[in-house]
Design an enzyme around this catalytic site. Structure first.
Site, PDB file in Angstrom:
ATOM      1  NE  ARG A 145      34.288  57.585  46.761  1.00 30.96           N
ATOM      2  CZ  ARG A 145      33.901  57.579  45.474  1.00 30.96           C
ATOM      3  NH1 ARG A 145      33.504  56.460  44.892  1.00 30.96           N
ATOM      4  NH2 ARG A 145      33.947  58.691  44.763  1.00 30.96           N
ATOM      5  CE1 TYR A 203      31.799  34.690  59.716  1.00 29.73           C
ATOM      6  CE2 TYR A 203      31.053  36.183  57.997  1.00 29.73           C
ATOM      7  CZ  TYR A 203      31.476  35.964  59.297  1.00 29.73           C
ATOM      8  OH  TYR A 203      31.555  37.012  60.165  1.00 29.73           O
ATOM      9  CG  ASP A 219      34.957  32.365  52.162  1.00 32.75           C
ATOM     10  OD1 ASP A 219      36.178  32.484  52.371  1.00 32.75           O
ATOM     11  OD2 ASP A 219      34.090  32.703  52.993  1.00 32.75           O
ATOM     12  CE  LYS A 253      37.678  35.868  60.357  1.00 37.12           C
ATOM     13  NZ  LYS A 253      36.944  36.860  59.569  1.00 37.12           N
TER      14      LYS A 253
END
Length: 379
Positions: A46, A100, A170, A195
């Site tokens: 984590r 997005y 982005d 992606k």
């Protein structure tokens, strides 16, 4: 090293553990601690500090030309963690007018509840950019989804520096093959690694890269929110990064060929791809980018019915959301990636119900062209 060499060798451990050439998966959750270790430096999944994670981070940073990087559990985890790191109650964000769908929904749906303010700007029009005393950051996209617009990114960097803002971009649609934002001056870059970075439609992940100071702040925020990447997913992502340049260059070439073919058809009402000379951003995109990307969108003469008929007539592309994989995918953003936007907001940025978005894969271009030709013949 040039990009393809960097993709293979950047961030690698030489020699690897036990002499391994391919860095292994460290599945263990328990590691011995060192005297004086801070909380964020303890080796724990984590906390994004295990050997598998730091190896992937070094590889991502090398590809971005950045001092540091951190992987996240998704692209949305990347952007939301960045915003939670940079913004506090009463802070103001400048944000691009085409985002997005998930990013748009997060900003418009949660900023007020979190005590943030935001102003929507046109990344192509610097006259629309204005800071307030409480403005902390500016967020834009390299190639927008799904209209494939390319903003005045150099001007965004200069504006942010002039006003002491953190510039965030982005870069999912471009990938570091076509644009390296940190090298161009952006403070932070993030990708939905689901992606192009992974490129095989089998991993959900995100990535953040930038200066060591900023990335460390992002990592500390992520450590508390828990959006860390599983070591098995990280292993697959690191594997895929080694072929990133080879894949994306093929996708660039295939997408430009398909965009050119579609633009010449009288059955097509319009094509959006920055590699076309008719695209409104073509000239500065050509100067800014190393390639125009594997994405395009288009509309058929005939509306939604024609769009659905055409998609059904294709044999190679899968009708599915997401993008960036080795296989060609086709979808209507109005009912998938941007379904969360209001119809009015979608139309305002050109996302009509009949708009088709195409993520072009690495198939042989002649097979793709032949498939699109036979589908058009049926219209």
């Amino acid at each position: 090293m040039r990009f393809d060499t960097l993709a293979v060798h950047g961030g690698e451990r030489v020699p690897g553990p036990e002499g391994s050439v391919v860095f292994p998966i460290f599945q263990g959750t328990v590691f011995t601690s060192e005297p004086g270790e801070s909380y964020h430096d303890i080796k724990y999944h984590r906390l994004n500090s295990t050997p598998s994670q730091t190896y992937l981070h070094d590889k991502l940073a090398a590809l971005e030309g950045a001092q540091a990087a951190v992987a996240t559990s998704s692209g949305m985890a990347a952007v939301t963690t960045i915003l939670h790191t940079l913004l506090g109650k009463g802070d103001h964000l400048l944000v691009g007018d085409v985002l997005y769908g998930g990013t748009h929904d997060f900003v418009t749906g949660h900023a007020e509840r979190l005590g943030w303010e935001y102003t929507v700007i046109d990344p192509h029009d610097p006259s629309s950019w204005a800071v307030r005393d409480n403005t902390k950051a500016v967020l834009v996209e390299t190639i927008t989804n799904p209209m494939m617009r390319v903003g005045r990114l150099r001007e965004v960097v200069a504006f942010a520096r002039e006003h002491g803002l953190v510039s965030v971009v982005d870069n999912t649609f471009a990938s570091p093959v076509n644009f390296r934002p940190v090298v161009a001056g952006f403070d932070l870059v993030f990708n939905s690694a689901t992606k192009y970075l992974n490129g095989h439609s089998d991993v959900v992940a995100g990535a953040v890269a930038g200066s060591a100071e900023l990335v460390e702040k992002v990592r500390h925020t992520q450590n508390l929110y828990g959006g860390s990447l599983d070591p098995h997913a990280g292993y697959l992502l690191a594997r895929s990064l080694k072929t990133l340049g080879v894949r994306v260059r093929q996708q660039n070439a295939n997408a430009l060929a398909l965009a050119t073919f579609l633009a010449e058809s009288p059955k097509i009402a319009g094509v959006n791809h920055p590699g076309l000379a008719t695209h409104p951003d073509h000239e500065h995109a050509r100067e800014l980018l190393s390639g125009f990307g594997g994405m395009l969108s288009f509309r058929l003469a005939g509306g939604v019915a024609a769009a659905e008929e055409f998609m059904a007539a294709l044999t190679l592309p899968a009708v599915a959301p997401s993008l960036g994989g080795v296989e060609t995918l086709i979808t209507r953003p109005a009912v998938t990636s941007h379904a969360g936007m209001s119809p009015e907001d979608r139309v305002a940025v050109g996302i009509t119900d009949d708009l088709i978005r195409l993520s072009v894969g690495i198939e042989d271009v002649e097979d793709l062209l032949g498939d699109f030709a036979q589908a058009l013949d049926k219209m």
